[in-house]
Every structure is written in C-alpha cells, then in structure tokens.
Design an enzyme around this catalytic site. Structure first.
Site, PDB file in Angstrom:
ATOM      1  N   GLY A   1       0.847  -1.213   0.000  1.00 10.17           N
ATOM      2  CA  GLY A   1       0.000   0.000   0.000  1.00 10.17           C
ATOM      3  C   GLY A   1       0.869   1.244   0.000  1.00 10.17           C
ATOM      4  O   GLY A   1       0.478   2.280  -0.525  1.00 10.17           O
TER       5      GLY A   1
ATOM      6  N   GLY B   1       4.234  26.011  -0.327  1.00  8.70           N
ATOM      7  CA  GLY B   1       2.806  26.171  -0.642  1.00  8.70           C
ATOM      8  C   GLY B   1       2.401  25.310  -1.816  1.00  8.70           C
ATOM      9  O   GLY B   1       1.575  25.697  -2.641  1.00  8.70           O
TER      10      GLY B   1
ATOM     11  N   VAL C   1       1.244  21.112  -2.973  1.00  7.63           N
ATOM     12  CA  VAL C   1       0.064  20.298  -2.655  1.00  7.63           C
ATOM     13  C   VAL C   1       0.003  19.934  -1.167  1.00  7.63           C
ATOM     14  O   VAL C   1      -1.016  20.131  -0.511  1.00  7.63           O
ATOM     15  CB  VAL C   1       0.078  18.999  -3.496  1.00  7.63           C
ATOM     16  CG1 VAL C   1      -1.255  18.308  -3.413  1.00  7.63           C
ATOM     17  CG2 VAL C   1       0.417  19.300  -4.931  1.00  7.63           C
TER      18      VAL C   1
ATOM     19  N   GLU D   1       6.006  30.447   1.086  1.00  7.08           N
ATOM     20  CA  GLU D   1       6.247  29.843  -0.242  1.00  7.08           C
ATOM     21  C   GLU D   1       7.282  30.692  -0.979  1.00  7.08           C
ATOM     22  O   GLU D   1       7.155  31.909  -1.054  1.00  7.08           O
ATOM     23  CB  GLU D   1       4.930  29.768  -1.022  1.00  7.08           C
ATOM     24  CG  GLU D   1       5.052  29.521  -2.514  1.00  7.08           C
ATOM     25  CD  GLU D   1       5.780  28.230  -2.899  1.00  7.08           C
ATOM     26  OE1 GLU D   1       5.440  27.169  -2.369  1.00  7.08           O
ATOM     27  OE2 GLU D   1       6.716  28.304  -3.743  1.00  7.08           O
TER      28      GLU D   1
ATOM     29  N   GLY E   1       8.601  19.302  -1.324  1.00  5.85           N
ATOM     30  CA  GLY E   1       8.739  18.330  -2.412  1.00  5.85           C
ATOM     31  C   GLY E   1       9.196  16.972  -1.914  1.00  5.85           C
ATOM     32  O   GLY E   1       9.509  16.794  -0.730  1.00  5.85           O
TER      33      GLY E   1
ATOM     34  N   ALA F   1      -0.191   8.994  -7.078  1.00  8.61           N
ATOM     35  CA  ALA F   1      -0.485   7.563  -6.940  1.00  8.61           C
ATOM     36  C   ALA F   1      -1.113   6.995  -8.204  1.00  8.61           C
ATOM     37  O   ALA F   1      -0.746   5.904  -8.658  1.00  8.61           O
ATOM     38  CB  ALA F   1      -1.419   7.350  -5.755  1.00  8.61           C
TER      39      ALA F   1
ATOM     40  N   HIS G   1     -29.159  19.023 -13.945  1.00  7.94           N
ATOM     41  CA  HIS G   1     -29.361  20.271 -13.212  1.00  7.94           C
ATOM     42  C   HIS G   1     -30.087  19.981 -11.910  1.00  7.94           C
ATOM     43  O   HIS G   1     -31.085  19.251 -11.926  1.00  7.94           O
ATOM     44  CB  HIS G   1     -30.202  21.225 -14.066  1.00  7.94           C
ATOM     45  CG  HIS G   1     -30.525  22.501 -13.370  1.00  7.94           C
ATOM     46  ND1 HIS G   1     -29.576  23.479 -13.173  1.00  7.94           N
ATOM     47  CD2 HIS G   1     -31.676  22.954 -12.812  1.00  7.94           C
ATOM     48  CE1 HIS G   1     -30.140  24.503 -12.534  1.00  7.94           C
ATOM     49  NE2 HIS G   1     -31.411  24.204 -12.299  1.00  7.94           N
TER      50      HIS G   1
HETATM   51  P1  NAI Z   1       5.314  20.335  -4.320  1.00 13.71           P
HETATM   52  O1  NAI Z   1       6.384  20.227  -5.321  1.00 13.71           O
HETATM   53  O2  NAI Z   1       3.881  20.233  -4.716  1.00 13.71           O
HETATM   54  O3  NAI Z   1       5.448  21.737  -3.571  1.00 13.71           O
HETATM   55  C1  NAI Z   1       6.615  22.151  -2.911  1.00 13.71           C
HETATM   56  C2  NAI Z   1       6.530  23.668  -2.779  1.00 13.71           C
HETATM   57  O4  NAI Z   1       7.574  24.085  -1.940  1.00 13.71           O
HETATM   58  C3  NAI Z   1       6.696  24.383  -4.107  1.00 13.71           C
HETATM   59  O5  NAI Z   1       5.641  25.293  -4.251  1.00 13.71           O
HETATM   60  C4  NAI Z   1       8.052  25.064  -3.964  1.00 13.71           C
HETATM   61  O6  NAI Z   1       8.113  26.284  -4.660  1.00 13.71           O
HETATM   62  C5  NAI Z   1       8.137  25.269  -2.467  1.00 13.71           C
HETATM   63  N1  NAI Z   1       9.507  25.368  -1.940  1.00 13.71           N
HETATM   64  C6  NAI Z   1      10.567  24.605  -2.262  1.00 13.71           C
HETATM   65  N2  NAI Z   1      11.653  24.996  -1.527  1.00 13.71           N
HETATM   66  C7  NAI Z   1      11.222  26.004  -0.726  1.00 13.71           C
HETATM   67  C8  NAI Z   1      11.859  26.813   0.269  1.00 13.71           C
HETATM   68  N3  NAI Z   1      13.127  26.640   0.600  1.00 13.71           N
HETATM   69  N4  NAI Z   1      11.118  27.768   0.879  1.00 13.71           N
HETATM   70  C9  NAI Z   1       9.809  27.943   0.567  1.00 13.71           C
HETATM   71  N5  NAI Z   1       9.177  27.206  -0.355  1.00 13.71           N
HETATM   72  C10 NAI Z   1       9.866  26.234  -0.988  1.00 13.71           C
HETATM   73  O7  NAI Z   1       5.681  19.264  -3.187  1.00 13.71           O
HETATM   74  P2  NAI Z   1       4.876  18.781  -1.913  1.00 13.71           P
HETATM   75  O8  NAI Z   1       3.749  19.687  -1.593  1.00 13.71           O
HETATM   76  O9  NAI Z   1       5.894  18.524  -0.876  1.00 13.71           O
HETATM   77  O10 NAI Z   1       4.264  17.412  -2.409  1.00 13.71           O
HETATM   78  C11 NAI Z   1       5.137  16.370  -2.820  1.00 13.71           C
HETATM   79  C12 NAI Z   1       4.530  15.488  -3.866  1.00 13.71           C
HETATM   80  O11 NAI Z   1       3.481  14.725  -3.331  1.00 13.71           O
HETATM   81  C13 NAI Z   1       3.975  16.286  -5.018  1.00 13.71           C
HETATM   82  O12 NAI Z   1       4.590  15.865  -6.185  1.00 13.71           O
HETATM   83  C14 NAI Z   1       2.536  16.012  -5.019  1.00 13.71           C
HETATM   84  O13 NAI Z   1       2.071  15.853  -6.336  1.00 13.71           O
HETATM   85  C15 NAI Z   1       2.371  14.766  -4.183  1.00 13.71           C
HETATM   86  N6  NAI Z   1       1.142  14.897  -3.417  1.00 13.71           N
HETATM   87  C16 NAI Z   1      -0.047  14.856  -4.076  1.00 13.71           C
HETATM   88  C17 NAI Z   1      -1.223  15.070  -3.407  1.00 13.71           C
HETATM   89  C18 NAI Z   1      -2.517  15.072  -4.162  1.00 13.71           C
HETATM   90  O14 NAI Z   1      -2.546  14.627  -5.303  1.00 13.71           O
HETATM   91  N7  NAI Z   1      -3.600  15.587  -3.604  1.00 13.71           N
HETATM   92  C19 NAI Z   1      -1.259  15.322  -1.970  1.00 13.71           C
HETATM   93  C20 NAI Z   1       0.056  15.392  -1.391  1.00 13.71           C
HETATM   94  C21 NAI Z   1       1.193  15.183  -2.109  1.00 13.71           C
END
Ligand code: NAI
Length: 457
Positions: free
Chosen positions: A40, A176, A178, A198, A262, A310, A435
């Site tokens: 999982g 800021g 996901v 962010e 990230g 995922a 609707h």
């Molecule tokens: P992300 O890549 O979405 O966001 C990271 C953010 O941190 C970016 O906006 C970046 O500009 C910022 N950042 C980077 N270094 C920084 C710094 N030193 N100071 C301030 N801001 C900084 O990565 P996140 O949110 O950690 O998610 C990781 C992965 O997990 C993503 O690829 C996402 O697609 C996946 N995920 C998907 C979800 C969903 O589909 N609902 C939910 C949670 C995660």
C-alpha cells in the site's frame, strides 16, 4: 542462499508496484512482490488516504461552524485528536486489509523485507534470491528535507504531521505546494493559526495562475496567512516552539513547522546504479515504455521523473505488466494525468495551463473560457466560490481544464476524458449536464466555447 524463480519480481509494494503485480497476475504470470514495510506504501499508509480522511473531518468541522447560517442549531465543541486518529486509522486499516485480500486472491507472493537489485535480473532479500524473467522497480519517494530542517521535535515532515497527537495552536507551513496547502487547509479548519511560507510568487505554483490566485483569495478569507515569494533564513526550535526568520528579517513563532518542499525518489542503496540502472538526479532513466537501461528491468511511479501521483503509479504499473504479457498498452503521458489538491476550496486540473498552451502553441492559437461558479446553482447552495477555466486550441481540441471550488475534484473525471480524447467544444457542447450539479459549470464553459452560452454573457 535459497533461490526462487518466477515470471515477475516487483520491488516495492506501493501504488505503482502493487498495480504491476496485480495486472501481471491477472494476465497469468507468477509474481513475487517485495515490500520492506506494508503493502500500500506511502499513499495508503502515510499519504493520500489518511490525509483525505483528515480533510473530510475538517470539512465536517467547517460545516458545523456554518450550520447556523442554514438555520440549523449545531455547535463545534472541540476536536478530539485521539478520536480523529482512530477514525483515520480505521479507514487505512480497512483499505489495507482489502489490498492484502486482493493480492492473496491473485496468488501473489508477498515477501517482507528489504530488497536489493542484482544482475540476472534478480532481487536479493537477506539470504533469498528472487529471479524474475523481469523485475519492476517501484520504490517510490520520500519527503525532501533542507539542511538544518531535519524532522525532529518541533520540525515536522508530512509523515510526522499526520501522526501528531494534537491540533497545533499556531503552525508554519514551509512550501505552498500540494502537501503544504492541504495541511494548511485542514489545520485552519481545526482552529489553528496558520502561516504558509512559499518561495515562489504563488501557492500551487504548477497550476494555472487563475487557480493559484483564486485559492490565495479563498485562503485569505479563511484567515490563513501567506508569505509568498519569501525565503527562509533560519529556523530555531526550543522545547515548546519554533521560530522562523525569513530573508527579509520577518520573524514568525509557532508550535510547529511543517516542511513540505517536495519529495525525492528513493533509489539509493538498493543496487540500482551498481547493476547498471542509469539514474538522473536520483530518478531512474526510462524509455517511453518505462524500460530502464538494464534489459528486463522496468521502473514505475515516483522514481520516474514527472508528476508524483499515486494514480500515475497505477497507470505505469498496469502498462508495464501488459507490455510484459505481449500487449501494446497506450503510453501514459503526464499531461493526461489529472491533479487534485483536496484543500478547501479544492483545486483540480488536467492538461495544459493557459501559460503552457501559449508557450507550446503561440498566443494567437489559444482560446480561454472562464466560467465563474457564481452562476452555478449547486455551488451557490454549497456556498462555494470558484471557477472553471477551459483552454482550447483555436478551431481545435480542448487542451486543458482547470477547476477551483468545493468538491470540484470529482469533476475532473469528465475533464480528463475530454482532454485525453482531444475533444472539440462543438462535439461535447450538446451533451446535457444534470441540473442542478456543479458539472453544469463545465457544460456552460463548453457551450460558451461553442458560441452558445446559456447562463453566461
Ligand atoms: P510540491 O512540489 O507540490 O510543492 C513544494 C513547494 O515548496 C513548491 O511550491 C516550492 O516552490 C516550495 N519550496 C521549495 N523549496 C522552498 C523553500 N526553501 N522555501 C519555501 N518554499 C519552498 O511538493 P509537496 O507539496 O511537498 O508534495 C510532494 C509530492 O506529493 C507532489 O509531487 C505532489 O504531487 C504529491 N502529493 C499529491 C497530493 C494530491 O494529489 N492531492 C497530496 C500530497 C502530495
């Protein structure tokens, strides 16, 4: 050392790995699935599922707070972190049991242990060697840290944030994207004071500008503070708090700091490079069929550069299993993969943003149609603001759909078919939307693009 030989060995039992295992077994292969922790993976145990359970509880908390406005007498007396944990763990436990059942029914052998890739191809787990005609690597990703921001004490990654046994009073969210936006949203709903820091000028910076700006407006209204285009200078923790100083000298105090900057691929110390699997900045290098540089070794999911989601892992796993069975599955292009951020409001999208479409097609070849949810009856009833943006090529197909608003994540299914099938607005405008539903907002955008708007000017 005991040797075992099967058709397929899958290393990693997360979304990508178990999908490959299940599909290969369905197609008649003998399969060994090797997992160091629990099948999982991140999504089921530490990611998608438990966070969405918390976000659902957060939505209910907000509904209770807003009940009086609807004429309902209800009061939110508090959030019990222990019962919230029990609810979340209950959901995960049921899904975990279901997945184990699926694997057992398909006669997939699950081996518990840490696997290391060896030539052959094969995977070694302790004293056992599992040889496969093919091996699928599916070892996923882990939270990225920054120097000085390793998890511990008052500094959390999403894994610790999920397990936190309390609702923080004040919290800083670094990043800021996901994860940052989802945790900011749910902690705010549970009553915390939240500040997002962010580095780029907007939240969810990978999304179309119009969604980022709309989300920022909604978050501001909800009392979530944002420091955009802001860089962290230092973070210092004591026993009961953490102080963050930004490069512009601003200092912010909080109970916790969540680092959500990230995720990195998990590809080290598992024999990949040693066996000849080429890596590129930690990601496994693959061709369009997800084959690595070693014959018989394939890679799926977050270890392949691209959107780390995922459902992309599921699609990768299925595609590799089908190719191994002699079929010719369609490739899985990243721009056909839907993206949903489950905050309040939700953000959902598929395909190209307006800016990407202009870069790829030229400004004159791009038409954008926005439809404000203010014109949508169901959204009015739900009390949500937001919009639909459709991006199309002039006289050509829809290339992107972007949605903002409560519950719009569920609308992405229609949008993904339209973008994936390269549908033209004229072809889809005649299809009737029920609707009152929020999906009508999509229908209205298509009607407008086809030159016959109904509830719009
Ligand atoms: P992300 O890549 O979405 O966001 C990271 C953010 O941190 C970016 O906006 C970046 O500009 C910022 N950042 C980077 N270094 C920084 C710094 N030193 N100071 C301030 N801001 C900084 O990565 P996140 O949110 O950690 O998610 C990781 C992965 O997990 C993503 O690829 C996402 O697609 C996946 N995920 C998907 C979800 C969903 O589909 N609902 C939910 C949670 C995660």
């Amino acid at each position: 050392m005991a040797e075992h030989t099967v058709d397929l060995v899958v290393l990693g039992g997360g979304s990508g790995g178990y999908a490959a295992a299940i599909r290969a077994a369905e197609l008649g292969s003998t399969v060994v699935l090797i997992e160091a922790d629990k099948v999982g993976g991140t999504c089921l145990h530490r990611g998608c599922i438990p966070t969405k359970a918390l976000l659902h509880a957060a939505e209910v908390a907000d509904s209770v707070r807003g009940a009086a406005h609807l004429g309902l007498d209800a009061r939110l007396d508090g959030v019990d972190a222990e019962r919230l944990r029990a609810y979340r763990e209950g959901i995960v436990a049921k899904k975990y049991k279901g997945l184990q059942g699926l694997l057992a029914t398909r006669k997939i052998t699950v081996v518990h242990g840490r696997g290391v890739l060896e030539p052959g191809p094969a995977v070694r787990v302790g004293h056992d060697l599992y040889r496969g005609a093919n091996v699928v690597l599916a070892t996923g990703s882990a939270s990225r840290t920054l120097p000085g921001l390793e998890p511990g004490g008052r500094i959390l990654m999403s894994e610790q944030a999920l397990e936190l046994g309390e609702i923080p009073r004040r919290v800083i969210v670094l990043g800021g994207g996901v994860i940052g936006v989802e945790f900011a949203s749910l902690w705010r709903s549970f009553g915390a004071h939240v500040t997002i820091v962010e580095a780029l000028p907007h939240l969810v910076p990978g999304e179309d500008d119009v969604l980022s700006k709309g989300l920022e407006r909604a978050f501001r209204k909800r009392g979530i503070e944002m420091k955009l285009g802001a860089r962290l200078s230092s973070a210092t923790q004591s026993d009961d708090s953490v102080e963050v100083v930004l490069e512009d000298g601003t200092s912010i105090d909080a109970d916790y700091l969540l680092v959500a900057v990230g995720r990195r691929p998990v590809t080290e110390e598992m024999g990949y490079a040693e066996t000849g699997v080429e890596l590129d900045d930690g990601f496994v290098r693959v061709d369009e069929n997800l084959a690595t540089t070693v014959t018989g070794v394939w890679a799926v999911g977050d270890i392949v550069r691209g959107v780390q989601l995922a459902h992309r892992g599921f699609a990768h796993g299925i595609a590799v299993a089908e190719r191994l069975a002699g079929r010719t599955p369609s490739p899985v292009p990243d721009h056909h993969i839907p993206r949903v951020t489950y905050s309040d409001p939700e953000v959902a999208s598929v395909g190209l943003t307006k800016a990407q479409a202009i870069t790829q097609l030229g400004e004159a070849a791009v038409v954008v149609q926005d439809y404000n949810l203010a014109g949508n009856g169901r959204s009015e009833i739900l009390g949500t603001a937001g919009l639909v943006r459709v991006v199309r090529e002039v006289d050509g197909p829809v290339v992107g759909v972007h949605l903002l608003g409560a519950r719009v994540g569920e609308l992405i299914a229609e949008a993904q078919l339209i973008v994936g099938w390269e549908a033209h607005p004229d072809d889809i405008a005649p299809y009737v939307h029920a609707h009152p539903t929020q999906s009508e907002a999509l229908g209205e955008a298509f009607l407008a693009l086809a030159g016959k708007p109904l509830h719009a000017l």
